[in-house]
Design an enzyme around this catalytic site. Structure first.
Site, mmCIF file in Angstrom:
data_model
loop_
_atom_site.group_PDB
_atom_site.id
_atom_site.type_symbol
_atom_site.label_atom_id
_atom_site.label_comp_id
_atom_site.label_asym_id
_atom_site.label_seq_id
_atom_site.Cartn_x
_atom_site.Cartn_y
_atom_site.Cartn_z
ATOM 1 N N GLY A 69 0.721 6.412 -8.913
ATOM 2 C CA GLY A 69 -0.616 5.994 -8.285
ATOM 3 C C GLY A 69 -1.497 7.114 -7.887
ATOM 4 N N ASP B 212 10.362 1.745 -19.732
ATOM 5 C CA ASP B 212 9.889 2.593 -18.530
ATOM 6 C C ASP B 212 11.303 2.924 -17.972
ATOM 7 O OD1 ASP B 212 7.733 2.982 -16.629
ATOM 8 O OD2 ASP B 212 9.206 2.001 -15.248
ATOM 9 N N HIS C 294 4.804 -3.708 -13.266
ATOM 10 C CA HIS C 294 6.251 -3.241 -13.883
ATOM 11 C C HIS C 294 6.901 -4.791 -14.452
ATOM 12 C CE1 HIS C 294 9.419 -0.976 -14.903
ATOM 13 N NE2 HIS C 294 10.239 -0.848 -13.509
ATOM 14 N N GLN D 165 1.425 2.773 -5.937
ATOM 15 C CA GLN D 165 0.295 2.143 -6.707
ATOM 16 C C GLN D 165 -0.713 1.757 -5.935
ATOM 17 O OE1 GLN D 165 -0.252 1.976 -10.251
ATOM 18 N NE2 GLN D 165 1.021 3.561 -10.226
ATOM 19 N N TYR E 242 0.830 -1.124 -0.047
ATOM 20 C CA TYR E 242 -0.087 0.007 -0.002
ATOM 21 C C TYR E 242 0.770 1.126 0.027
ATOM 22 C CZ TYR E 242 -4.685 2.022 0.322
ATOM 23 O OH TYR E 242 -5.843 2.547 0.159
ATOM 24 N N GLU F 29 7.265 28.593 -16.962
ATOM 25 C CA GLU F 29 6.619 28.788 -18.277
ATOM 26 C C GLU F 29 6.189 27.722 -18.741
ATOM 27 O OE1 GLU F 29 8.154 31.945 -20.829
ATOM 28 O OE2 GLU F 29 6.511 31.166 -22.542
#
Ligand SMILES: NC(=O)c1ccc[n+]([C@@H]2O[C@H](COP(=O)([O-])OP(=O)(O)OC[C@H]3O[C@@H](n4cnc5c(N)ncnc54)[C@H](OP(=O)(O)O)[C@@H]3O)[C@@H](O)[C@H]2O)c1
Length: 374
Positions: free
Chosen positions: A153, A208, A124, A41, A38, A248
């Site tokens: 998450g 990733d 993953h 994610q 917990y 910006e």
């Protein structure tokens, strides 16, 4: 599954129209989805599934802030929240959402509970792809798949609550039951994905690791730092250098790129900006491409995963991390960022006279504290 055209290339994707939530609920109606971990994610995926009517339980070690968070998020100890091993036993689909380093440490316990017909779900491809380094080799008689939301998450949950969805990739590593496809897609929809695109475990982890070291995090900080340093060394104030480098971009331009694409943004800026951007972007591409190639090769060779495992498994990992983050936090660039953020009207007092006072004080503080270069 639909085939859609992405800039001339056809890809397999799953959309919410063709695989609605009602279908996901039907596929998962006899499953107990155990979300193990917990952290970041875990909450997003568990809460979205719960709100989507899926039978979800959480497995989390006790005496931890993450346990307390699960309780405050509405998971009930002994009913929907358990110690990790108890949740592993109860779950028919195990969502393995511990940190990647903890997944290695807990693997023998998880493996024990992977009885035939269960499913092992990742977000993953790391553990399975680099199995020589992680030791994560699933038994042959369970389904193994992943859904990897392309974002934090926290964003997954926020966007779900706003009625939006984060796109996710999905991949099947092993289909032992013949139901892996419908199970993984149902989970992808249930966790709150926008659309799902197909990949495999290796491609997921290679892209990733490249992305987070590259444009998403590593490269962007590098480019910010380089431009900011040049502007400061040429006599520009912190405020000017920061606004032209970061503020910006994040406040004005990226939201427009997100909505309409880069071509639209180029078409709708000043002609001076447009000419300059069109002249310079290829030079930046050519300068950075060798670095991206080196990065991809470092990922593909397993060097990046090994480095991550080695450093994240050290007992003093958190202290060392804090030192590195402190260096960034204390840098003039990000100290200036802090001040600039505090000056955004939405972060200010509503009384104009107080605002002026705040602005003056903040600028004074900024100049006093952060003008070491000139
Ligand atoms: N971060 C993201 O948003 C994101 C995005 C896409 C995919 N992913 C993938 O999703 C998975 C989970 O990532 P995450 O970022 O959510 O992980 P994380 O926040 O780092 O996960 C922490 C979880 O692991 C537990 N944990 C850590 N060490 C443990 C140990 N030795 N024994 C038992 N539990 C332990 C933590 O419990 P305590 O709190 O008690 O330490 C917590 O529940 C990973 O595979 C990651 O690559 C993450």
């Amino acid at each position: 599954m639909a085939k859609l055209n992405f800039g001339g290339v056809e890809e397999n994707v799953v959309t919410r129209e063709e695989f609605p939530l009602s279908k996901a609920q039907e596929v998962l109606k006899n499953e107990t989805v155990a979300v193990i971990g917990y952290g970041v994610q875990g909450p997003g995926q568990a809460l979205n599934q719960k709100d989507n009517g899926i039978n979800v339980i959480v497995g989390q070690r006790k005496n931890s802030k993450s346990w307390d968070k699960a309780v405050s998020d509405g998971f009930v100890p002994g009913k929907t929240l358990f110690e990790i091993e108890e949740a592993l036993e109860k779950g028919t689909i195990i969502c393995y959402l511990l940190s990647d380093a903890a997944q290695i440490a807990l693997w023998p316990t998880v493996k024990k509970h992977l009885t035939p017909g269960k499913a092992l779900y990742f977000s993953h491809g790391f553990g399975v792809t680099f199995n020589e380094q992680t030791g994560i080799i699933p038994p042959k008689d369970v389904d193994v798949f992943l859904v990897a939301p392309k974002g934090s998450g926290t964003s997954l949950r926020r966007m779900f609550l706003q009625g939006r969805g984060l796109n996710s990739s999905y991949a099947i590593f092993q289909d032992a039951t013949g139901k892996a496809f419908e199970r993984v897609v149902a989970l992808g929809i249930a966790v709150g994905s926008g659309y799902l695109f197909e990949t495999d475990f290796k491609k997921e982890v290679f892209s990733d690791l490249t992305g987070e070291r590259g444009t998403l995090m590593g490269a962007i900080q590098g480019i910010f730092a380089a431009q900011y340093d040049v502007l400061r060394s040429k006599g520009h104030s912190p405020s000017e250098a920061f606004n032209e480098t970061v503020e910006e971009l994040t406040q004005s331009l990226m939201p427009l790129v997100a909505e309409n694409g880069m071509d639209w943004m180029y078409a709708n800026c000043s002609t001076t900006a447009q000419r300059g951007a069109l002249d310079w972007w290829k030079k930046f591409r050519d300068a950075t491409k060798p670095v991206f190639t080196e990065l991809y090769e470092s990922v593909a060779s397993g060097k990046e995963s090994q480095r991550s495992i080695d450093s994240n498994s050290k007992p003093d990992y958190r202290e060392k991390l804090e030192e590195e983050l402190k260096e960034l936090r204390d840098s003039e660039l990000w100290q200036t960022g802090k001040t600039v953020r505090s000056l955004r009207p939405e972060n200010q007092s509503t009384k104009p006279e107080e605002q002026n006072d705040n602005v003056e004080n903040l600028f004074k503080k900024m100049i006093d504290e952060h003008d070491p270069i000139r």
